[in-house]
Enzyme design. Sequence first.
Site, PDB file in Angstrom:
ATOM      1  CD  GLU A  97       6.781   8.798  14.009  1.00 28.62           C
ATOM      2  OE1 GLU A  97       7.553   9.317  13.179  1.00 28.62           O
ATOM      3  OE2 GLU A  97       6.740   7.572  14.239  1.00 28.62           O
ATOM      4  CB  SER A 156       0.752   5.681  12.785  1.00 29.70           C
ATOM      5  OG  SER A 156       0.998   4.346  12.405  1.00 29.70           O
ATOM      6  CE1 TYR A 206       0.768   7.494   2.447  1.00 29.51           C
ATOM      7  CE2 TYR A 206       1.283   5.258   1.794  1.00 29.51           C
ATOM      8  CZ  TYR A 206       0.387   6.169   2.309  1.00 29.51           C
ATOM      9  OH  TYR A 206      -0.865   5.753   2.693  1.00 29.51           O
ATOM     10  CG  HIS A 259      -4.001   9.974  -0.362  1.00 28.83           C
ATOM     11  ND1 HIS A 259      -2.624   9.900  -0.434  1.00 28.83           N
ATOM     12  CD2 HIS A 259      -4.316   9.560   0.891  1.00 28.83           C
ATOM     13  CE1 HIS A 259      -2.148   9.452   0.715  1.00 28.83           C
ATOM     14  NE2 HIS A 259      -3.156   9.260   1.539  1.00 28.83           N
ATOM     15  CE  LYS A 261      -3.566   4.934   0.103  1.00 30.22           C
ATOM     16  NZ  LYS A 261      -2.239   4.267   0.159  1.00 30.22           N
ATOM     17  NE  ARG A 276       5.943  -6.419  16.142  1.00 33.29           N
ATOM     18  CZ  ARG A 276       6.162  -5.334  16.876  1.00 33.29           C
ATOM     19  NH1 ARG A 276       5.569  -4.198  16.568  1.00 33.29           N
ATOM     20  NH2 ARG A 276       6.960  -5.389  17.927  1.00 33.29           N
ATOM     21  CG  ASN A 335       2.096  -6.971  11.824  1.00 34.88           C
ATOM     22  OD1 ASN A 335       1.908  -7.190  13.014  1.00 34.88           O
ATOM     23  ND2 ASN A 335       2.656  -5.846  11.393  1.00 34.88           N
ATOM     24  N   GLY A 356      -4.432   1.944  15.602  1.00 31.21           N
ATOM     25  CA  GLY A 356      -4.890   3.163  16.262  1.00 31.21           C
ATOM     26  C   GLY A 356      -3.812   4.208  16.424  1.00 31.21           C
ATOM     27  CG  ASP A 369      -1.875   1.166   1.208  1.00 28.49           C
ATOM     28  OD1 ASP A 369      -2.805   1.158   0.395  1.00 28.49           O
ATOM     29  OD2 ASP A 369      -1.696   2.098   2.016  1.00 28.49           O
TER      30      ASP A 369
END
Length: 379
Positions: free
Chosen positions: A280, A277, A102, A164, A131, A331, A335, A274, A97
Amino acid sequence: AQASPACLRRLELRRPGRPRANSGGPMQRASPQRRLRQIASMVIASEGASTPSSCTHFSLHSGDSMPSVGLGLWKIPKEDCANTAYEAVKAGYRCFDEACDYGNEHECGEGLRRALREGLVARKDLFVTSKLWNTYHRKEHVRAACRRTLEDFGLDYLDLYLIHFPISLKFVPFDTRYPPEWSHDPNSDRPSMVEDPVPMQETWEALEELVADGLVRNIGVCNVGTTMLRDILSYAKIKPAVLQVELHPYNSQQKLVRFCREKGIAVTGFSNLGAISYVELGGATAHDSCLEEPAVRKIAAAHGRSAAQVVLRWAVQRGTAIVPKTTKTARLRENLALFDFELAPEEMEAIDALNKDRRFNDPGVFCEGGFNTFFPIYE
């Protein structure tokens, strides 16, 4: 989680699932959520399919298959992106994705092309999403934006191209700044967004042309609700294949998810865990994490899983796709390890009950704070 016969027929289940026992008791005594799950199970059983909880893929309008678990590339540093994409392919990921905004599509493409060269995966087995950014909504800019993304990836086509945001901003030429980001002139004394209103129909029809020309296989939207979806459906020659929105236990958007199911639109959730992200970025604190909820931790202990796995399992078990982000190899594998256990109806309901309608990604908040422009898209 709600389900409808129209949607359930569209689920392409790649892995046989263990039939779920009907532990909900008589239909008339079950909770609304459990009744809907029971109805879904009966519909699927009558069609000879597996339950939605075992869903590893979604079948889209085009007949393409979209994995229910992908890798989100938002905020992955450029220097890490190529290797992360490559390691993700090795770990079993096939869905990636991405987005112009980005700023790392070129690096992601490097990792994917390396995996393709080494024979780890065939192009037909990858599902690559990008997007369309806010500054490219006018029809004369849509094709150029898509081609720039394809050039960065080093690919001939995208599997999915999403709008987007329902936000159209003044065009910024590629040679001025790419990605163009939010502020029209970041170097001004007071950087701000400059709106350039474009009807969604104009943008959508330009995306349909990309499909006709083979540059894109499927098209969809992000960050919209039922009103905008109804509008698009009223004129679309090609229906939205996917809606991508913020989904997690604190923002479950049950009605929107149900609406999409009934219209045959697959739903992908972003920010699946949630608040993590957004800490920071100053949009959340560590105390906002749903992973610390007693209900989540209790369920995790009962299944011998991490709290994150439980929340991700809840998401796919309710019939939505997910794109969690990580750069850690361990991870990545964790996931993906969501299909060898199942949450009981009462466990699903306990997580459903955590909903607070809490958004962490809301332009009506961050655009004013970050770009000196009040720009709400949610009422």
